[in-house]
Design an enzyme around this catalytic site. Structure first.
Site, PDB file in Angstrom:
ATOM      1  N   GLU A   1      -3.349   1.765   1.161  1.00 16.97           N
ATOM      2  CA  GLU A   1      -4.338   2.806   1.478  1.00 16.97           C
ATOM      3  C   GLU A   1      -5.085   2.304   2.712  1.00 16.97           C
ATOM      4  O   GLU A   1      -6.007   1.494   2.602  1.00 16.97           O
ATOM      5  CB  GLU A   1      -5.308   2.991   0.298  1.00 16.97           C
ATOM      6  CG  GLU A   1      -4.658   3.589  -0.935  1.00 16.97           C
ATOM      7  CD  GLU A   1      -4.469   5.108  -0.860  1.00 16.97           C
ATOM      8  OE1 GLU A   1      -5.130   5.758  -0.019  1.00 16.97           O
ATOM      9  OE2 GLU A   1      -3.673   5.636  -1.645  1.00 16.97           O
TER      10      GLU A   1
ATOM     11  N   CYS B   1     -13.369   5.887   4.916  1.00 16.00           N
ATOM     12  CA  CYS B   1     -12.031   5.876   5.523  1.00 16.00           C
ATOM     13  C   CYS B   1     -11.619   7.250   6.020  1.00 16.00           C
ATOM     14  O   CYS B   1     -10.905   7.357   7.007  1.00 16.00           O
ATOM     15  CB  CYS B   1     -11.003   5.335   4.541  1.00 16.00           C
ATOM     16  SG  CYS B   1     -10.977   6.256   2.994  1.00 16.00           S
TER      17      CYS B   1
END
Ligand code: NAD
Length: 461
Positions: A216, A250
């Site tokens: 990720e 993010c």
């Protein structure tokens, strides 16, 4: 009594977990459900400490800390607990003409002993959300929290120690050397959240043992505000998503490509919204700070690379940087090359949608992309031409709040996904099983059956 973690080497800890996994204890549904209950109970026990740690490490307000870190986790545990029986059930699949009398199904089995490495920006949520998937799937797990948020890391260790024995789930605190020591072990699965650069290191370490990974990662997530967009809604939603956690998300909007006809209106609206939501940031009590000096200095450098539309104030003692919008940026400016990961938002005008498609597709696939438009055609064109992890039309960040949408990147923004059922599947090996009957035995496949070839050709056309 089990020996405390500190007395175990990493190698001993992993061996201990492997032995425990082999007992089969982690595999029953009852066990998994109890462990999820213990986890929730332990988080509740340490909730006040967690809120305090999040304030100390990042100046997260109680509201932000609860909604984006702790509440998110309670929700994920509740959903997993509710759905687990259904998820664990083997999935029947159909056969073809040659599978007469046979049953085919996919059985979900845990990988074994897994490693979870977490970043600092949502230091609790991003360590525990994958852990929920690992537990639900029946694995044992070692979690490595980020060293940049040491108070949260300490409370996370306490949470896990209260809930579990280390032969089942353990936290190993430490910096990149500890992470590398962990990565040198043979794991059955590695789930990493962090930068693309470190993602490469993790993937290399995993390749040595052919260990499957979820990565990720990050990158630059663009926003497109098209000529027909509802600009006031776009400005409000972008402001919320960009300056939440001071841009250290993010999937935060990294930069905005705005149609030139909308630029002035967008800049004016986002200025109003930023101020209404976050004040001037630097003097606002409940505004997240930058995680450390080196990130503060990196971000401060960007402020010199273009024209400030608003913001730009900084306070190094408090590690705060105001919500800032910049324009007139050169493509080669660092702020247009690096993932910003802070409260600075470049805004770049465009004339034609083609320019936008070219600009974005010339760069690595983003983790997220956000499009503001009222046109289905524009939406179709963008979806067809651009590859990215996931995103929203007329919103930002909200795609990751739907547990039924797998969350993950593509290309340099990562591989694999999680959340909801996808977390369970990520941490499970899908074992394909075909069960045949012994009540009859069709002769077709056997070489001594004369008309075999004609029959097979007939069936497998
Ligand atoms: P990072 O990659 O620097 O660190 C992440 C973890 O890796 C930490 O636990 C750290 O100790 C460890 N680590 C650091 N250097 C290492 C090395 N050389 N070898 C082995 N392990 C090492 O990332 P970060 O600064 O903590 O987080 C920010 C990045 O994470 C951003 O790029 C952001 O976009 C990304 N991110 C992605 C997601 C997502 O869900 N896709 C979520 C949050 C953050």
């Amino acid at each position: 009594m089990l020996a405390p973690i500190e007395q175990l080497t990493i190698d001993e800890l992993v061996q201990k977990q492997r032995r425990f996994f082999k007992t089969q204890a982690t595999k029953s549904m009852a066990f998994r459900l109890s462990m999820l209950t213990f986890l929730k109970e332990s988080i509740k026990h340490y909730e006040a400490d967690l809120l305090e740690a999040l304030r100390e490490d990042l100046n997260k307000s109680e509201l932000d800390a609860y909604t984006t870190e702790i509440g998110f986790i309670y929700d994920e545990i509740s959903r997993t607990t509710r759905e687990l029986k259904r998820w664990m059930r083997p999935k029947r699949v159909r056969g073809t003409a040659i599978h007469l009398g046979m049953k085919s199904e996919i059985q979900y089995e845990p990988y074994g002993t897994v490693l979870i490495i977490a970043p600092w920006n949502y230091p609790f949520q991003l360590a525990v959300a994958p852990l929920i998937g690992a537990i639900a799937a029946g694995n044992t797990a070692v979690v490595k929290p980020s060293e940049l948020t040491p108070n949260v890391a300490r409370v996370l260790t306490q949470v896990l120690e209260r809930a579990f024995t280390d032969r089942y789930v353990a936290s190993v605190e430490g910096d990149k050397d500890t992470a590398q020591e962990l990565l040198a072990q043979k794991w059955d699965y590695i789930f990493f959240t962090g930068s693309t650069q470190v993602g490469r290191i993790v993937n290399q370490a995993a390749a040595k043992h052919l260990t499957p990974v979820t990565l990720e990662l990050g990158g630059k997530s663009p926003v497109i505000v098209h000529g027909d967009a509802n600009v006031s809604i776009a400005a409000k939603r972008v402001a919320w998503g960009k300056w939440m956690n001071a841009g250290q998300t993010c999937v935060a909007p990294d930069y905005v490509l705005v149609h030139e006809s909308q630029q002035d209106a967008f800049l004016e609206a986002i200025k109003q919204e930023a101020f209404a939501m976050f004040g001037n940031g630097v003097g606002t009590k409940r505004y997240t700070r930058i995680v450390n000096e080196s990130h503060f200095d990196r971000l401060s450098h960007y402020l010199t690379e273009g024209d400030l539309v608003f913001g730009g104030e900084t306070n190094r003692d408090e590690l705060k940087i105001a919500p800032t919008v910049m324009t007139n940026l050169h493509e080669d400016a660092d702020v247009m090359k690096d993932e910003i990961f802070g409260p600075i938002l470049p805004v770049i005008p465009y004339r034609q949608l083609d320019e936008v498609i070219e600009f974005i597709s010339d760069r690595p696939h983003p983790l997220a992309l956000y499009l503001f438009t009222e046109s289905k055609d524009v939406e179709r064109t963008v979806m067809k031409h651009l590859s990215f992890g996931g995103g929203c039309v007329n919103d930002v960040i909200m795609h990751l709040t739907n547990p039924n949408l797998p969350f993950g990147g593509v290309g340099e923004s990562g591989m694999g996904a999680y959340h909801g059922r996808t977390s369970f599947e990520t941490f499970s090996h899908a074992k394909s099983i075909l069960k045949n009957t012994t009540k009859f035995d069709l002769p077709v496949r056997y070489p001594n059956f004369k008309p075999a070839e004609q029959l097979i050709r007939l069936i497998q056309r």
